[in-house]
Design a protein around this motif. Structure first.
Motif, short mmCIF file in Angstrom:
data_model
loop_
_atom_site.label_atom_id
_atom_site.label_comp_id
_atom_site.label_asym_id
_atom_site.label_seq_id
_atom_site.Cartn_x
_atom_site.Cartn_y
_atom_site.Cartn_z
N ILE A 186 -4.19 -11.51 -5.03
CA ILE A 186 -4.64 -10.84 -3.80
C ILE A 186 -3.50 -10.04 -3.19
O ILE A 186 -3.68 -8.88 -2.79
CB ILE A 186 -5.19 -11.88 -2.80
CG1 ILE A 186 -6.46 -12.53 -3.34
CG2 ILE A 186 -5.48 -11.22 -1.45
CD1 ILE A 186 -6.96 -13.70 -2.51
N GLY A 187 -2.31 -10.61 -3.12
CA GLY A 187 -1.17 -9.90 -2.54
C GLY A 187 -0.81 -8.65 -3.31
O GLY A 187 -0.56 -7.59 -2.71
N CYS A 188 -0.81 -8.73 -4.64
CA CYS A 188 -0.48 -7.56 -5.46
C CYS A 188 -1.55 -6.48 -5.34
O CYS A 188 -1.24 -5.29 -5.31
CB CYS A 188 -0.30 -7.98 -6.92
SG CYS A 188 1.22 -8.89 -7.25
N GLU A 189 -2.83 -6.89 -5.28
CA GLU A 189 -3.89 -5.91 -5.13
C GLU A 189 -3.78 -5.16 -3.80
O GLU A 189 -3.88 -3.92 -3.76
CB GLU A 189 -5.26 -6.59 -5.25
CG GLU A 189 -5.58 -7.04 -6.66
CD GLU A 189 -6.95 -7.69 -6.81
OE1 GLU A 189 -7.38 -7.91 -7.95
OE2 GLU A 189 -7.58 -8.00 -5.76
N TYR A 190 -3.53 -5.89 -2.72
CA TYR A 190 -3.40 -5.21 -1.42
C TYR A 190 -2.11 -4.41 -1.31
O TYR A 190 -2.07 -3.40 -0.60
CB TYR A 190 -3.53 -6.22 -0.28
CG TYR A 190 -4.97 -6.44 0.11
CD1 TYR A 190 -5.70 -5.43 0.74
CD2 TYR A 190 -5.62 -7.64 -0.17
CE1 TYR A 190 -7.03 -5.60 1.08
CE2 TYR A 190 -6.96 -7.83 0.17
CZ TYR A 190 -7.66 -6.81 0.79
OH TYR A 190 -8.99 -6.97 1.12
N ALA A 191 -1.06 -4.83 -2.02
CA ALA A 191 0.16 -4.02 -2.06
C ALA A 191 -0.13 -2.67 -2.70
O ALA A 191 0.34 -1.62 -2.24
CB ALA A 191 1.26 -4.76 -2.82
N SER A 192 -0.94 -2.67 -3.77
CA SER A 192 -1.34 -1.42 -4.42
C SER A 192 -2.17 -0.55 -3.50
O SER A 192 -1.96 0.66 -3.41
CB SER A 192 -2.15 -1.72 -5.69
OG SER A 192 -1.36 -2.29 -6.70
N ILE A 193 -3.12 -1.17 -2.81
CA ILE A 193 -4.02 -0.43 -1.93
C ILE A 193 -3.26 0.24 -0.79
O ILE A 193 -3.40 1.45 -0.54
CB ILE A 193 -5.12 -1.36 -1.39
CG1 ILE A 193 -6.10 -1.74 -2.51
CG2 ILE A 193 -5.87 -0.71 -0.23
CD1 ILE A 193 -7.05 -2.86 -2.15
N PHE A 194 -2.44 -0.53 -0.09
CA PHE A 194 -1.74 0.03 1.07
C PHE A 194 -0.65 1.02 0.67
O PHE A 194 -0.47 2.04 1.35
CB PHE A 194 -1.18 -1.09 1.94
CG PHE A 194 -2.20 -1.70 2.86
CD1 PHE A 194 -2.56 -1.07 4.04
CD2 PHE A 194 -2.82 -2.89 2.52
CE1 PHE A 194 -3.51 -1.61 4.89
CE2 PHE A 194 -3.78 -3.45 3.36
CZ PHE A 194 -4.12 -2.81 4.55
N SER A 195 0.05 0.77 -0.41
CA SER A 195 1.06 1.74 -0.85
C SER A 195 0.39 3.04 -1.28
O SER A 195 0.94 4.12 -1.10
CB SER A 195 1.90 1.16 -1.99
OG SER A 195 1.12 0.88 -3.13
N GLY A 196 -0.85 2.93 -1.82
CA GLY A 196 -1.60 4.12 -2.19
C GLY A 196 -2.00 4.95 -0.99
O GLY A 196 -2.25 6.16 -1.12
N LEU A 197 -2.03 4.34 0.19
CA LEU A 197 -2.32 5.06 1.44
C LEU A 197 -1.05 5.54 2.13
O LEU A 197 -1.11 6.04 3.25
CB LEU A 197 -3.12 4.17 2.38
CG LEU A 197 -4.57 3.87 1.99
CD1 LEU A 197 -5.18 2.84 2.93
CD2 LEU A 197 -5.41 5.15 1.99
N GLY A 198 0.08 5.35 1.47
CA GLY A 198 1.34 5.82 2.04
C GLY A 198 2.04 4.83 2.94
O GLY A 198 3.01 5.18 3.62
N VAL A 199 1.58 3.58 2.96
CA VAL A 199 2.21 2.55 3.78
C VAL A 199 3.41 1.97 3.03
O VAL A 199 3.32 1.69 1.83
CB VAL A 199 1.20 1.42 4.10
CG1 VAL A 199 1.86 0.32 4.92
CG2 VAL A 199 -0.01 1.98 4.83
N LYS A 200 4.52 1.79 3.73
CA LYS A 200 5.68 1.14 3.14
C LYS A 200 5.45 -0.37 3.16
O LYS A 200 5.30 -0.96 4.23
CB LYS A 200 6.95 1.48 3.92
CG LYS A 200 7.34 2.95 3.83
CD LYS A 200 7.70 3.35 2.40
CE LYS A 200 8.17 4.79 2.31
NZ LYS A 200 8.46 5.20 0.91
N VAL A 201 5.45 -0.97 1.99
CA VAL A 201 5.08 -2.38 1.86
C VAL A 201 6.26 -3.22 1.40
O VAL A 201 6.94 -2.86 0.44
CB VAL A 201 3.91 -2.55 0.86
CG1 VAL A 201 3.59 -4.03 0.66
CG2 VAL A 201 2.67 -1.80 1.33
#
Length: 463
Positions: A186-201
């Protein structure tokens, strides 16, 4: 209080509950199913699998648009807010709910909305939101209540900037920075999603590598591509405290580090939904994670009460839950059943990951003489056409018999590509060998032809 009698009552309308109920109904049983939420579908449809994968798809489309040279003739790269992308994803959820509601009506399954609690071993009391109560008496009962995010008591999840994997879906803004604690699936999937939106994770991992159950090469590839997209991965860390204020969140780690971000996402573990079932009234006990123990027939310690899905723990996958529910019901119907053990892994990071069978580390530890065949997507025509050139297919096979032992895939459509290898691995005897892929003509250009390439690559290593 109204009393209703059934052959089978199922608690929960997620994948496990749905498949159990429909299977029983199709075999002539009088069936009822109970859902505590206002709509059917369970956590899978509303907070887990479907929302996150729909969200991922929208983000992947944005990333493709912003990196495709052809689209630069149209205009500059576009920025999309998280709420906007989430709004688009909700269409999929609505379709799933509509479809699954129809399933129950079509199969004449009585649907009760409310919280179920055992009165005794054959009786459930269902309390709805208006405090109305009904009793359901059943010969057989299936517990398929699923799971929810584990929430440690020392983190204030009521704070508007602190989220779990359920509440993150209601995020009303796009944070510039985000700390994710927990680098599991779950953490890795959401890291991909938010970084894809330009969020620094910042992705905080309490182990020494990402998803250590994966093939080491693929785990390393995931780490590389997360970092490439701006994710800072911190291994071997534990949190000391998480403190929210008006402008952000400060995470203090036991190593002495402190990190500040606009928001915090807890993605570390899940708990079975058993605390409100009144298990003490029937002599059942859940473990510390709220999970129930079952035998190979999916029976609990009470012989006529079964359990399936996330509520029994591993593998906690929607795909497995559906099969578990189906087979738990097959057993109570005295039909042929199987205990679900061989489950493919599907991880919807960007790029995605999928595997079936042991990895190289496991085969080496077991002293199995294996060899490796690889195909890199960058060398396949279909990937060159689509531009999704990141990734590879890896086939692990026995050096002497050429028996396929494991399939590991990283890249676009990995979870789809994997099933070809899985199908061959399920064949008996000589039908499961590397020769199948060498002697089979694949459509060209396709991603599937990576199997032919990988098989020939592997045979080149055999002497």
């Amino acid at each position: 209080m109204a009393v209703h009698n059934y052959d089978v009552v199922v608690i929960g309308t997620g994948p496990a509950g749905e498949s159990a109920a429909i299977n029983a109904a199709k075999h002539g049983k009088r069936v009822a199913i109970i859902e505590k939420q206002a709509q059917v579908g369970g956590n899978c449809t509303h907070w887990g699998t479907i929302p996150s994968k729909a969200l991922r798809h929208q983000v992947k489309q944005i990333m493709a648009f912003n990196t495709n040279r052809m689209f630069r003739d149209i205009g500059e790269p576009r920025w999309f807010s998280f709420p906007k992308v989430m709004e688009r994803s909700r269409g999929t959820i609505d379709k799933q709910v509509e479809m699954r509601t129809t399933f129950y009506a079509r199969n004449r399954i009585d649907l009760f909305h409310g919280v179920a609690r055992f009165k005794d071993e054959h009786t459930l009391v269902v309390r709805d939101r208006q405090e109305g109560m009904e009793e359901l008496v059943a010969k057989k009962i299936v517990i398929a209540t699923g799971s929810r995010p584990y929430r440690p008591a020392n983190i204030n999840f009521r704070h508007p900037r602190i989220y779990c994997s359920d509440t993150i879906l209601s995020l009303s803004h796009t944070p510039r920075t985000l700390v994710i604690f927990g680098a599991g699936v779950i953490g890795c999937e959401y890291a991909s999603i938010f970084s894809g939106l330009g969020v620094k994770v910042d992705l905080i991992n309490n182990r020494d590598s990402l998803l250590s159950f994966l093939d080491d090469e693929i785990s390393d590839a995931l780490s590389y591509h997360l970092r490439k997209h701006g994710v800072l991965v911190r291994h071997n860390e534990e949190y000391e405290s998480v403190e929210g204020d008006e402008s952000g969140v400060i995470v203090r780690l036991k190593s002495g580090k402190k990190i500040r971000a606009d928001a915090f996402l807890w993605a570390n573990g899940r708990t079975g939904n058993t605390d409100s079932l009144g298990l003490e009234n029937i002599g059942l006990n859940a473990n510390g994670r709220g999970q129930l123990s079952v035998d190979e027939h999916y029976r609990t310690e009470v012989p006529h009460i079964y359990a399936a899905g996330d509520v029994i723990g591993w593998p906690s996958l929607a795909s497995a839950a559906y099969d578990q529910g189906l087979n738990s019901c097959n057993e109570l119907l005295d039909k042929e059943y199987r205990f679900v053990s061989d489950v493919p892994t599907g991880i919807y990071t960007i790029p995605e990951i999928s595997s079936f069978g042991p990895n190289e580390r496991e085969l080496t530890e077991a002293k199995v003489p294996y060899e490796v065949g690889k195909a890199f997507f960058k060398d396949t025509a279909r990937a060159q056409i689509t531009g999704d050139t990141v990734g590879m297919l890896k086939i692990l096979f026995h050096q002497d018999t050429l028996e396929i032992l494991g399939i590991h895939c990283f890249g676009d459509q990995a979870s789809e590509i994997l099933h070809i290898g899985q199908a061959i691995m399920q064949q008996e005897g000589e039908a499961n060998t590397l020769n199948y892929f060498v002697n089979t003509t694949f459509n060209y250009p396709t991603m599937a032809e990576a199997y032919r390439v990988a098989a020939q690559n592997g045979l080149n290593r055999v002497f």
